[in-house]
Design a protein around this motif. Structure first.
Motif, PDB file in Angstrom:
ATOM      1  N   GLU A   3      24.873  47.761  44.802  1.00  0.00           N
ATOM      2  CA  GLU A   3      25.630  46.776  44.278  1.00  0.00           C
ATOM      3  C   GLU A   3      27.138  47.297  43.999  1.00  0.00           C
ATOM      4  O   GLU A   3      27.910  46.404  44.569  1.00  0.00           O
ATOM      5  CB  GLU A   3      24.985  46.345  43.033  1.00  0.00           C
ATOM      6  N   ARG A   4      27.510  48.357  43.873  1.00  0.00           N
ATOM      7  CA  ARG A   4      29.007  48.705  43.544  1.00  0.00           C
ATOM      8  C   ARG A   4      29.310  48.976  45.158  1.00  0.00           C
ATOM      9  O   ARG A   4      30.756  48.705  45.108  1.00  0.00           O
ATOM     10  CB  ARG A   4      28.908  49.981  42.781  1.00  0.00           C
ATOM     11  N   ALA A   6      30.334  45.587  46.270  1.00  0.00           N
ATOM     12  CA  ALA A   6      31.694  44.864  45.507  1.00  0.00           C
ATOM     13  C   ALA A   6      33.035  45.589  45.876  1.00  0.00           C
ATOM     14  O   ALA A   6      33.852  44.860  46.096  1.00  0.00           O
ATOM     15  CB  ALA A   6      31.447  44.866  43.959  1.00  0.00           C
ATOM     16  N   GLU A  30      36.102  43.986  47.672  1.00  0.00           N
ATOM     17  CA  GLU A  30      37.616  44.363  47.097  1.00  0.00           C
ATOM     18  C   GLU A  30      38.597  44.970  48.303  1.00  0.00           C
ATOM     19  O   GLU A  30      39.733  44.321  48.072  1.00  0.00           O
ATOM     20  CB  GLU A  30      37.432  45.243  45.858  1.00  0.00           C
ATOM     21  N   ALA A  39      31.618  37.074  46.385  1.00  0.00           N
ATOM     22  CA  ALA A  39      31.171  37.163  44.869  1.00  0.00           C
ATOM     23  C   ALA A  39      29.636  36.472  44.793  1.00  0.00           C
ATOM     24  O   ALA A  39      28.963  37.011  43.823  1.00  0.00           O
ATOM     25  CB  ALA A  39      31.962  36.010  44.451  1.00  0.00           C
ATOM     26  N   CYS A  78      27.171  39.563  45.739  1.00  0.00           N
ATOM     27  CA  CYS A  78      27.190  40.282  44.579  1.00  0.00           C
ATOM     28  C   CYS A  78      26.221  39.639  43.379  1.00  0.00           C
ATOM     29  O   CYS A  78      25.383  40.660  42.885  1.00  0.00           O
ATOM     30  CB  CYS A  78      28.504  40.654  44.036  1.00  0.00           C
TER      31      CYS A  78
END
Length: 242
Positions: free
Chosen positions: A32-33, A36, A40, A133, A136
């Motif tokens: 998940e990180r 994300a 970004e 978004a 995630c």
């Protein structure tokens, strides 16, 4: 003595099951990180995290192999049945999807490095932000549903996958328009195309994880099912009342 031995075996079995579930959730948190951070990197234009994302993909791969080995050992040693068997099989399937999500995050990082500070890198930024978004939230929601055995939460993730698919289709149309209006943009547009495709695939894998929640809880195999079919099979009692 026999009762104590049986209790020991049962207790160890429960420990083994909890261990694979805990390891799967840890892998999910890392993935998940990764996603994300990749989103970004592409939306902010700051590609500094990209190298770290690419490097940590090896960690994701190692976790998949280790958890899958644990699942195999449980199957061989414990020979689980019914809901326990479903749990082991579901964890094995989920870690496969998590590894593939990690692959897609790595692809996004590679393309973020490829695009860099290009003047055309603003293509479809709104779609990338929205889809990024959403996926995630889908990963988080699917893992949370698995942890809580929440069928309704899993189905909600599937609903969001449809929204991501719709945004993906709209973004493709936007990209085609860009390329038709300015053939010089084709190179960068193709990079954006692969990024959008990677995000869409992440949504598909989050959906797959949610399908395993329904399998664990109800025993229903809802892979390749429509949303309506999934809801009916996840809640057979409600369908019967209707």
């Amino acid at each position: 003595m026999e009762m104590n031995f049986s209790q020991h075996i049962s207790g160890q079995f429960n420990t083994d099951l909890e261990a694979i579930r805990s390891h799967m959730m840890a892998m999910g948190g890392l993935v998940e990180r990764q996603v994300a951070n990749a989103i970004e990197a592409i939306t902010s234009g700051d590609t500094s995290p990209a190298d770290e994302i690419i490097r940590r993909e090896d960690d994701v791969d190692r976790m998949e192999v280790a958890i899958d080995r644990e699942c195999t050992q449980i199957l061989v040693r414990r020979q689980p049945a019914a809901s326990d068997l479903r749990m082991v099989l579901a964890v094995s399937r989920v870690v496969r999807d998590l590894e593939r999500i990690g692959d897609e995050a790595q692809k996004i990082a590679f393309h973020a490095l490829e695009i860099g500070g290009s003047a055309n890198s603003g293509f479809c930024q709104q779609a990338i932000r929205y889809m990024g978004a959403e996926v995630c939230k889908m990963i988080s929601g699917a893992l949370d549903a698995f942890a809580r055995h929440d069928v309704d939460g899993a189905i909600d993730v599937v609903r969001h996958d449809k929204l991501v698919d719709q945004q993906y289709s709209a973004a493709l149309r936007e990209l085609i328009t860009y390329m038709m209006e300015d053939p010089r943009s084709i190179g960068q547009a193709i990079n954006i195309l692969w990024i959008l495709r990677a995000i869409e695939r992440i949504g598909d894998h989050a959906r797959n994880i949610s399908e395993q929640v329904i399998y664990v809880v109800s025993g229903a195999d809802v892979r390749h099912s429509s949303l309506t079919e999934m809801e009916e099979r996840a809640h057979p009692d409600n369908a019967a009342e209707d």
